[in-house]
Scaffold this active site. Structure first.
Site, PDB file in Angstrom:
ATOM      1  N   ASP A   1     -91.558 -12.885 -94.877  1.00 52.83           N
ATOM      2  CA  ASP A   1     -90.781 -12.982 -96.113  1.00 52.83           C
ATOM      3  C   ASP A   1     -90.209 -14.384 -96.309  1.00 52.83           C
ATOM      4  OD1 ASP A   1     -91.103 -10.631 -97.385  1.00 52.83           O
ATOM      5  OD2 ASP A   1     -89.140  -9.788 -96.935  1.00 52.83           O
TER       6      ASP A   1
ATOM      7  N   ASP B   1     -82.218   0.485 -90.141  1.00 50.66           N
ATOM      8  CA  ASP B   1     -82.570   1.129 -88.879  1.00 50.66           C
ATOM      9  C   ASP B   1     -81.688   2.345 -88.609  1.00 50.66           C
ATOM     10  OD1 ASP B   1     -80.318  -0.429 -88.648  1.00 50.66           O
ATOM     11  OD2 ASP B   1     -81.076  -1.672 -87.026  1.00 50.66           O
TER      12      ASP B   1
END
Length: 694
Positions: A266, A419
């Site tokens: 990214d 997460d």
């Protein structure tokens, strides 16, 4: 034969009735002039070591001790001089921290308000002390009668005493008792976790593989018994660590046709993109199944990156996915130690490995971080994994069953703790987790306080944001009641909300206030005994860190202002609650790691001969990438400076002011705690604890 002379019978006759007969022996040396024998064993007693020393020996001993004392004083002076020089340099060249969120500015103004009021009260109390108005030193407050008033200043002081005792002290005492109750509950939770860890160690409980699920011969052959594994490496502008991470993942010991590596880049820096492309192409020439992916629109941060990668058509052919952040370097046997746990265990959704740090001894900041994370892995996650089959996914160094991800809704972009989000949703859907404490993956700790502070802000604002979003789903889920209670009360409220709240409120706000309002008491065991015991329990998983128990205790209280600020931002969804800043890495590796990587790369080069055709066909592409990489003009390097943190400095002066006030009340333990805690805030506020920028 020599005659036997037994004098013990003669001495024994008068041993109980007489003290003995003194014997005077005259010698040239006056140091040995008198000897008194009291019994048969007197001559066999050990002689005092100092007895045979003369005046010259004592003189040399005193000189040596004086030299050692002067050396210690000189060392302390040099340390103090260096510290003052560092403070002066920081004040001259330091860069002031910019508060982007309104919440941070409000908290800073509140702390500054407390500081101004504390300084005014300190001046008032000093004047009262010098005039002999020692009412605050009595155990029971004495309010003078009207006839005892001496002037308008005395009248104001007496009115302040009445207002303080009747209005302020009860409110502070009530808040104090509430925070102490939270403190004891959280301490009891830590103690239970440690007892659970001791039980695991004593019983030698750990997840085991019953039999070897994959035969070694399959690796050399077709590898048909091996499941297909997808490995993802999400990264963003990771110039320092991309190469070692890709190199380590490409050398995983797994059949090549059953392994696919996705490098999810990214980066918005074009020069870094070409560097990563060249590294991916290099390993592709060696026969590794590796793919480079770059998103043009970087939405959702890491969660959006992973979600985009999982939408590829070829992902449906894979059964498991392993995730590694850009600074993680797994060993070649990582998949062989983790993936076999899924066999014959259809309810297992996640296998999490432990982190190990290559730079834990780099500076004081990394040592203190190592203490916290060792407790987190070895105690919190291991105990919850063994007894509850649930813990928060760490975002990296773990293997997921892809079906568990799909059943739980996949990666969502709604928080900065994607997460923990996927772990909670998988737990609500009945999936179980395993934590492997003996499988370690090397990574880095942030070495600068700026990077560590930003990381901690994200780690403490995200869970509160997630709690707001997940609370209805937890309540309406079909889980057992005790699992819901554990998720809400322990996982979210106690360990994510209560800990930063009471730590900041009790030790940074209430304790200084009790110095100016002595009617509200804070017991010594609250600020001394229990915190030291809890710090001792936290350091147990990393015994080499015992010398740092006092700095650890002070630093944890210092970090409470950052954690409290982040917790409030996430709970009320303020501006900084959805802010993701990539943690800065230094790209460090230990010497043994570098040697191991070099050896593995040599083997990979030898193995490259098997893929000569592929290598030759892609040579032109590699050269093209290198030309484009050289053509891309790198961005000018921005010089980094250590920053000055206003909130920490304001709290430092507040605590030091309260320490000065405690001298008037002769409160020894409170004074030393406030003094050292204030110094700790001062060092952190001037950014003198972590990496020092030249």
């Amino acid at each position: 034969m020599a005659p036997s002379l037994d004098f013990s019978r003669w001495w024994g006759k008068d041993y109980n009735s007489s003290k003995g007969t003194p014997v005077v022996v005259t010698m040239e040396n006056p140091n040995y002039s008198l000897l008194e024998i009291n019994g048969p064993d007197e001559v066999f007693r050990p002689v005092d070591k100092d007895r045979g020393k003369n005046a010259k020996q004592f003189t040399w001993v005193l000189l040596l001790k004086a030299h050692k004392a002067v050396g210690c004083v000189s060392w302390l002076g040099n340390v103090l001089w260096d510290l003052l020089g560092a403070i002066k340099k920081r004040l001259v060249f330091g860069q002031m921290e910019n508060e982007k969120s309104g919440k941070g500015r409000i908290l800073y103004r509140v702390i500054m308000g407390f500081l101004v009021i504390a300084l005014a009260f300190l001046a008032f109390e000093v004047v009262a002390h010098l005039k002999g108005w020692h009412y605050f030193e009595n155990s029971s407050l004495h309010i003078p009668e009207t006839l005892e008033i001496r002037g308008w200043l005395h009248l104001v002081y007496v009115a302040w005493l009445e207002f303080r005792a009747d209005c302020i002290a009860p409110a502070i005492q009530a808040l104090t008792n509430f925070c102490i109750a939270l403190f004891l509950i959280q301490s009891a939770d830590r103690l239970l976790l440690c007892l659970g860890c001791f039980w695991i160690k004593f019983k030698k409980i750990k997840p085991r593989i019953e039999e070897v699920p994959y035969k070694p011969d399959d690796l050399e052959g077709s590898g048909c018994n091996y499941p297909k594994v997808l490995v993802q490496i999400p990264m963003c502008n990771e110039r320092e660590v991309y190469e070692q991470s890709i190199s380590a993942v490409c050398q995983l010991d797994w059949p090549k046709e059953h392994l696919l590596i996705q490098v999810l880049d990214d980066s918005d820096d074009e020069s870094i993109q070409w560097l990563i492309k060249a590294e991916v192409t290099k390993w592709s020439q060696k026969g590794v199944n590796i793919i480079y992916r770059h998103r043009l629109v970087r939405t959702g941060y890491k969660a959006g990156n992973l979600k985009s990668a999982m939408n590829c058509d070829y992902v449906k052919d894979y059964e498991f996915v392993a995730i590694f952040d850009a600074d993680f370097q797994p060993n070649p046997d990582f998949l062989k130690l983790t993936v076999p746990h899924f066999k014959d265990n259809p309810e297992l959704g996640l296998v999490q490995a432990r982190w190990a740090f290559v730079n834990k001894d780099e500076n004081l900041l990394t040592r203190l971080q190592n203490i916290n994370l060792c407790f987190h892995f070895e105690v919190e996650q291991q105990v919850n994994g063994v007894f509850l089959n649930f813990f928060g996914f760490n975002g990296t160094a773990g293997v997921w069953r892809i079906k568990a991800l799909e059943d739980s809704g996949g990666w969502l972009e709604r928080t900065t703790v994607e997460d923990m989000d996927i772990a909670v949703r998988a737990h609500l859907n009945g999936w179980k987790f395993i934590f492997l404490n003996d499988v370690k993956v090397l990574c880095e700790l942030p070495e600068s306080y700026e990077a560590y502070k930003k990381q901690q802000h994200r780690w403490h604002s995200g869970p509160m944001h997630l709690f707001r979003l997940c609370f209805p789903a937890i309540i309406t889920s079909k889980m057992m009641f005790w699992k819901k209670a554990n998720l809400i009360l322990l996982f979210f409220l106690l360990r994510k909300l209560i800990l930063p709240f009471y730590s900041f409120t009790l030790f940074c706000i209430i304790l200084p206030l009790t110095m100016f309002v002595p009617e509200a008491e804070l017991s010594m065991w609250v600020i001394c005994y229990v915190p030291v015991f809890m710090s001792f329990m936290n350091i147990l998983p990393s015994p080499r860190s015992f010398p740092f128990i006092v700095p650890y205790l002070l630093f944890e209280n210092t970090m409470s202002v950052t954690k409290f600020n982040a917790m409030v931002s996430g709970l009320f969804q303020l501006g900084s609650s959805y802010e993701w800043i990539v943690t800065k890495k230094a790209g460090r590796s230990s010497e043994s790691d570098l040697l191991a990587v070099e050896e593995r790369e040599t083997k990979a080069m030898n193995h490259q001969q098997l893929h000569r055709g592929t290598s030759d066909s892609g040579l032109s592409e590699l050269n093209k990438l290198k030309e484009q990489q050289e053509a891309a003009a790198p961005k000018p390097h921005v010089k980094k400076l250590n920053k000055i943190y206003k909130k920490e400095l304001a709290l430092a002066f507040l605590l030091l002011t309260a320490a000065a006030r405690s001298l008037l009340s002769a409160q020894g333990v409170h004074f030393y705690f406030l003094l050292f805690q204030g110094i700790s805030f001062l060092l952190v506020g001037l950014d003198l604890i972590g990496e020092q920028m030249s």
